[in-house]
Design a protein around this motif. Structure first.
Motif, PDB file in Angstrom:
ATOM      1  N   LEU A 579      87.572  44.021  73.415  1.00  0.00           N
ATOM      2  CA  LEU A 579      88.041  43.708  74.759  1.00  0.00           C
ATOM      3  C   LEU A 579      86.975  44.073  75.780  1.00  0.00           C
ATOM      4  CD1 LEU A 579      91.742  44.941  74.650  1.00  0.00           C
ATOM      5  CD2 LEU A 579      90.808  42.707  74.058  1.00  0.00           C
ATOM      6  N   ALA A 580      86.660  43.130  76.665  1.00  0.00           N
ATOM      7  CA  ALA A 580      85.699  43.390  77.724  1.00  0.00           C
ATOM      8  C   ALA A 580      86.339  44.256  78.806  1.00  0.00           C
ATOM      9  CB  ALA A 580      85.207  42.067  78.317  1.00  0.00           C
ATOM     10  N   ALA A 581      85.499  44.831  79.680  1.00  0.00           N
ATOM     11  CA  ALA A 581      85.999  45.727  80.714  1.00  0.00           C
ATOM     12  C   ALA A 581      86.939  45.017  81.680  1.00  0.00           C
ATOM     13  CB  ALA A 581      84.829  46.340  81.496  1.00  0.00           C
ATOM     14  N   ASP A 582      86.729  43.721  81.890  1.00  0.00           N
ATOM     15  CA  ASP A 582      87.573  42.974  82.825  1.00  0.00           C
ATOM     16  C   ASP A 582      88.685  42.207  82.124  1.00  0.00           C
ATOM     17  OD1 ASP A 582      85.377  40.057  83.263  1.00  0.00           O
ATOM     18  OD2 ASP A 582      85.981  41.212  81.500  1.00  0.00           O
ATOM     19  N   ASN A 583      88.941  42.517  80.849  1.00  0.00           N
ATOM     20  CA  ASN A 583      89.984  41.813  80.104  1.00  0.00           C
ATOM     21  C   ASN A 583      91.355  42.117  80.708  1.00  0.00           C
ATOM     22  OD1 ASN A 583      92.127  41.737  77.805  1.00  0.00           O
ATOM     23  ND2 ASN A 583      90.456  40.460  77.079  1.00  0.00           N
ATOM     24  N   SER A 584      92.173  41.071  80.887  1.00  0.00           N
ATOM     25  CA  SER A 584      93.479  41.240  81.533  1.00  0.00           C
ATOM     26  C   SER A 584      94.644  41.026  80.582  1.00  0.00           C
ATOM     27  CB  SER A 584      93.599  40.258  82.709  1.00  0.00           C
ATOM     28  OG  SER A 584      93.515  38.918  82.247  1.00  0.00           O
ATOM     29  N   GLU A 585      94.383  40.924  79.261  1.00  0.00           N
ATOM     30  CA  GLU A 585      95.462  40.641  78.324  1.00  0.00           C
ATOM     31  C   GLU A 585      96.384  41.842  78.156  1.00  0.00           C
ATOM     32  OE1 GLU A 585      92.975  39.541  74.992  1.00  0.00           O
ATOM     33  OE2 GLU A 585      93.880  37.548  74.999  1.00  0.00           O
ATOM     34  N   THR A 586      97.692  41.581  78.189  1.00  0.00           N
ATOM     35  CA  THR A 586      98.657  42.622  77.827  1.00  0.00           C
ATOM     36  C   THR A 586      98.715  42.746  76.304  1.00  0.00           C
ATOM     37  OG1 THR A 586     100.515  41.099  77.686  1.00  0.00           O
ATOM     38  CG2 THR A 586     100.016  42.033  79.864  1.00  0.00           C
ATOM     39  N   PHE A 587      99.342  43.833  75.840  1.00  0.00           N
ATOM     40  CA  PHE A 587      99.451  43.984  74.395  1.00  0.00           C
ATOM     41  C   PHE A 587     100.299  42.874  73.779  1.00  0.00           C
ATOM     42  CE2 PHE A 587     101.394  45.672  70.518  1.00  0.00           C
ATOM     43  CZ  PHE A 587     100.239  46.011  69.821  1.00  0.00           C
ATOM     44  N   GLY A 588     101.336  42.434  74.521  1.00  0.00           N
ATOM     45  CA  GLY A 588     102.156  41.335  74.030  1.00  0.00           C
ATOM     46  C   GLY A 588     101.358  40.057  73.833  1.00  0.00           C
ATOM     47  N   GLN A 589     100.310  39.846  74.650  1.00  0.00           N
ATOM     48  CA  GLN A 589      99.451  38.670  74.483  1.00  0.00           C
ATOM     49  C   GLN A 589      98.416  38.895  73.388  1.00  0.00           C
ATOM     50  OE1 GLN A 589      98.108  38.690  78.552  1.00  0.00           O
ATOM     51  NE2 GLN A 589      99.474  36.997  79.139  1.00  0.00           N
ATOM     52  N   LEU A 590      97.952  40.146  73.242  1.00  0.00           N
ATOM     53  CA  LEU A 590      96.903  40.441  72.266  1.00  0.00           C
ATOM     54  C   LEU A 590      97.436  40.504  70.839  1.00  0.00           C
ATOM     55  CD1 LEU A 590      93.987  41.380  71.597  1.00  0.00           C
ATOM     56  CD2 LEU A 590      94.750  43.729  72.086  1.00  0.00           C
ATOM     57  N   TYR A 591      98.654  41.029  70.662  1.00  0.00           N
ATOM     58  CA  TYR A 591      99.162  41.285  69.312  1.00  0.00           C
ATOM     59  C   TYR A 591      99.194  40.043  68.427  1.00  0.00           C
ATOM     60  CZ  TYR A 591     102.133  42.909  65.526  1.00  0.00           C
ATOM     61  OH  TYR A 591     102.625  43.219  64.301  1.00  0.00           O
ATOM     62  N   PRO A 592      99.714  38.871  68.914  1.00  0.00           N
ATOM     63  CA  PRO A 592      99.719  37.694  68.036  1.00  0.00           C
ATOM     64  C   PRO A 592      98.321  37.287  67.559  1.00  0.00           C
ATOM     65  CG  PRO A 592     101.183  37.363  69.909  1.00  0.00           C
ATOM     66  CD  PRO A 592     100.415  38.618  70.185  1.00  0.00           C
ATOM     67  N   GLN A 593      97.286  37.518  68.404  1.00  0.00           N
ATOM     68  CA  GLN A 593      95.925  37.187  67.990  1.00  0.00           C
ATOM     69  C   GLN A 593      95.487  38.098  66.835  1.00  0.00           C
ATOM     70  OE1 GLN A 593      93.252  37.063  71.438  1.00  0.00           O
ATOM     71  NE2 GLN A 593      95.046  36.741  72.787  1.00  0.00           N
ATOM     72  N   LEU A 594      95.740  39.404  66.992  1.00  0.00           N
ATOM     73  CA  LEU A 594      95.375  40.345  65.928  1.00  0.00           C
ATOM     74  C   LEU A 594      96.185  40.071  64.665  1.00  0.00           C
ATOM     75  CD1 LEU A 594      95.237  43.618  68.052  1.00  0.00           C
ATOM     76  CD2 LEU A 594      93.267  42.361  67.152  1.00  0.00           C
ATOM     77  N   ASP A 595      97.457  39.786  64.842  1.00  0.00           N
ATOM     78  CA  ASP A 595      98.333  39.515  63.693  1.00  0.00           C
ATOM     79  C   ASP A 595      97.863  38.283  62.922  1.00  0.00           C
ATOM     80  OD1 ASP A 595     101.431  38.247  62.923  1.00  0.00           O
ATOM     81  OD2 ASP A 595     100.884  40.250  62.297  1.00  0.00           O
ATOM     82  N   GLU A 596      97.469  37.239  63.661  1.00  0.00           N
ATOM     83  CA  GLU A 596      96.996  36.024  62.992  1.00  0.00           C
ATOM     84  C   GLU A 596      95.679  36.275  62.251  1.00  0.00           C
ATOM     85  OE1 GLU A 596      96.117  31.310  64.047  1.00  0.00           O
ATOM     86  OE2 GLU A 596      97.072  32.641  65.495  1.00  0.00           O
TER      87      GLU A 596
END
Length: 613
Positions: A579-596
């Motif tokens: 994640l970059a310093a200016d990343n705005s993703e919430t965990f709810g948005q990030l989790y499906p990416q990691l899960d996939e």
């Protein structure tokens, strides 16, 4: 949670003979254009080509009949679907057909057995179809993978259900109009819910809801809204759960749905310690209950109603409800949640009725249940403290009985002494009442602790889900770049099955110790459920993060667990993202990416790491 399949799909045409090939190809092309979920159109098309049936090859006839049979089953005409099945059996006894046609027949046979007679026999047909590995359209293969994923308990050495479902998802990505994708997404959500991955369950239930709403499938839309409400109740997000339940209520007037929706309302209010609201919805659910509701659901709903009545109106009103419904309070439902609710109600009834020893016995029973199904994660020491109070109550009652016997003899000696003893008895009775009130307050407080989860995982000693997610929020708000890694152990179920759950626990502890040796003190690791872990690593770029993840993966593989003198090799699959310093993703948005990414690593053979896209 049962999802009704629309068992109609598009499949590839078989190799046709030169005679009358054109007519079958025309039928095949028209069938492709109809798409999934339009059974009446398929049956009309089949009737249009019925006169040419005898001129087709055996392979073409089997395909034609199977498609017709699926349409009959999808339109709930089971009797006619069974007639079609018998026609296909007669053809197969006389002719050899292509693997594609055989796959189509086996799927029809599997659906009919699974839904009507024997799920085991249905799974046998799915298993045979899966073994054919025939050339077929993606939609046919996706339907087969979806169906076969329900048979993991019968074929534990086969592919894992989630791997099959994700593979089916990839096959159906190009078909945005298909209802099958919605059923697959709903099944993935159900799998995550059963594994207590509630955020992932919410994500996939939401995707299925959007698809069913677009297709205007009313029953499935109500089902997905109800499932989303249940998942949010598990997350203690009661406001969102209430919105989903309200939306579902507005879409249905079916008694069976109104029973379940009000039952979910009652459970939600019970978890918030709101007895009046819980009783209101439990009563409404009781009015809608019938033989379709299932005895365990009916019984669980009554237990909630009795709890609310005891807390709000007292023992007598609760006993009236028990008598009117002829409810055996010694019996519980089949699920861990139903058993926990029943035990909890029995404790309240015993305390209210002055049966302290019975309450202690029920309390011990409640401690052995799977409280995680209800999010009842109260600490064990609180339960032991409650048991201590119950024992003190019993001791006071024994003392009271002895004292009253002494008073009876002392009456003949002095009226004044009798008065003094009466005051003492009154005082002791008041103390007993106060202690009973304290016990009830402790029971209430133990329920309130459902919302307060400890910061440490009791097995491994690392952060639990709540703590690691809180750390993620803090790092994310600091606007500094960092890496997020999701991993779980490969074939963990096989370790449990082969060596026992104690070995499984040892494997989890051993893996955590290996990983802790490979990361810095400033990094964080937490267990978010089962054999699934998450790490937060302060790396400056994705290349460094990839090297660190590979080092950890290798360390886990190269350091086997010593279990009773036997080395047990452990491997893990990883999904990661920088994640970059200016990343705005919430965990709810990030989790499906990691899960996939994690399950992409699983699909590619396990024991590897994949970067999230």
């Amino acid at each position: 949670m049962r999802l009704f399949l629309m068992v109609v799909w598009v499949m590839s045409s078989a190799l046709a003979g030169p005679a009358f090939a054109t007519s079958f190809q025309t039928f095949d092309q028209a069938y492709h254009q109809i798409g999934l979920g339009y059974d009446d159109d398929v049956l009309a098309l089949a009737e249009q080509y019925q006169s040419q049936f005898d001129d087709w090859s055996a392979t073409q006839q089997v395909q034609y009949l199977a498609r017709q049979g699926h349409a009959y089953q999808g339109s709930r005409n089971t009797e006619q679907a069974l007639v079609i099945q018998r026609q296909i059996v007669d053809l197969l006894t006389e002719h050899q057909v292509s693997d594609s046609a055989m796959m189509e027949y086996l799927l029809l046979d599997g659906h009919l057995h699974f839904d009507l007679t024997s799920p085991e026999q249905g799974c046998e047909s799915y298993h045979q179809a899966y073994g054919l590995n025939a050339e077929a359209a993606n939609s046919l293969k996706a339907m087969l993978l979806y169906s076969y994923s329900r048979c993991y308990s019968q074929y534990p050495d086969g592919p894992e259900p989630l791997a099959l479902l994700l593979q089916a998802t990839q096959m159906m990505k190009q078909d945005n109009s298909s209802s099958l994708m919605g059923y697959i997404q709903a099944e993935i959500a159900a799998y995550h819910y059963q594994q207590h991955h509630y955020l992932a369950a919410v994500d996939y239930f939401g995707k299925a809801l959007e698809r069913f709403q677009a297709l205007e499938f009313a029953g499935e839309t109500v089902g997905m809204l109800a499932n989303l409400a249940v998942a949010h109740i598990a997350l203690s997000d009661f406001e969102q759960a209430s919105e989903y339940l309200s939306a579902a209520e507005q879409l249905t007037d079916q008694p069976i749905w109104l029973f379940h929706l009000n039952r979910y309302y009652a459970e939600m209010y019970m978890r918030q310690n709101m007895p009046k609201q819980a009783a209101k919805h439990a009563l409404i659910a009781h009015e809608y209950s019938n033989e379709q509701a299932g005895s365990h659901h009916w019984q669980s709903n009554l237990h909630i109603l009795i709890w609310a009545t005891v807390v709000d109106s007292g023992l007598a009103a609760a006993e009236t409800i028990i008598a009117e419904n002829q409810l055996d309070m010694s019996q519980s439902g089949s699920s861990a949640k139903s058993k926990a609710i029943a035990s909890y109600v029995r404790i309240l009834l015993a305390i209210a009725g002055g049966e302290q020893q019975s309450a202690i016995g029920q309390l011990n029973e409640l401690m052995t249940l799977n409280w995680q199904q209800m999010s009842m994660r109260a600490k064990k020491e609180d339960l032991l403290r409650l048991t201590t109070f119950e024992l003190e109550i019993s001791d006071l009652e024994v003392q009271l009985a002895n004292r009253m016997a002494s008073l009876e003899a002392a009456k003949r000696q002095s009226i004044e002494l009798e008065r003094q003893n009466f005051r003492l008895v009154t005082l002791l009775a008041l103390v007993t009442t106060v202690i009973l009130v304290i016990v009830l307050l402790l029971v209430w407080r133990s329920r309130k602790r459902i919302q307060g989860i400890a910061e440490t995982d009791h097995l491994t000693g690392i952060d639990n889900r709540r703590a690691i997610l809180s750390c993620y929020q803090q790092w994310h708000q600091s606007h500094t770049g960092f890496g997020v890694v999701l991993f779980d152990l490969d074939h963990f179920k096989q370790i449990n099955d082969r060596l026992g759950h104690a070995a499984g626990d040892a494997a989890l502890i051993h893996t955590v110790q290996v990983v802790l040796r490979e990361i810095r003190q400033s990094d964080r690791i937490g267990r978010i459920g089962g054999e699934e872990f998450m790490m937060l690593l302060r790396e400056s770029n994705v290349e460094q993060l990839g090297r660190v993840v590979e080092r950890i993966r290798s360390a886990v593989e190269c350091q086997p667990l010593d279990w009773q003198g036997e080395p047990v090799t452990i491997t893990a699959s990883f999904g990661y993202k920088q994640l970059a310093a200016d990343n705005s993703e919430t965990f709810g948005q990030l989790y499906p990416q990691l899960d996939e990414a994690l399950y992409e690593a699983k699909n590619r053979g396990r024991n590897r790491a994949e970067q999230a896209v």
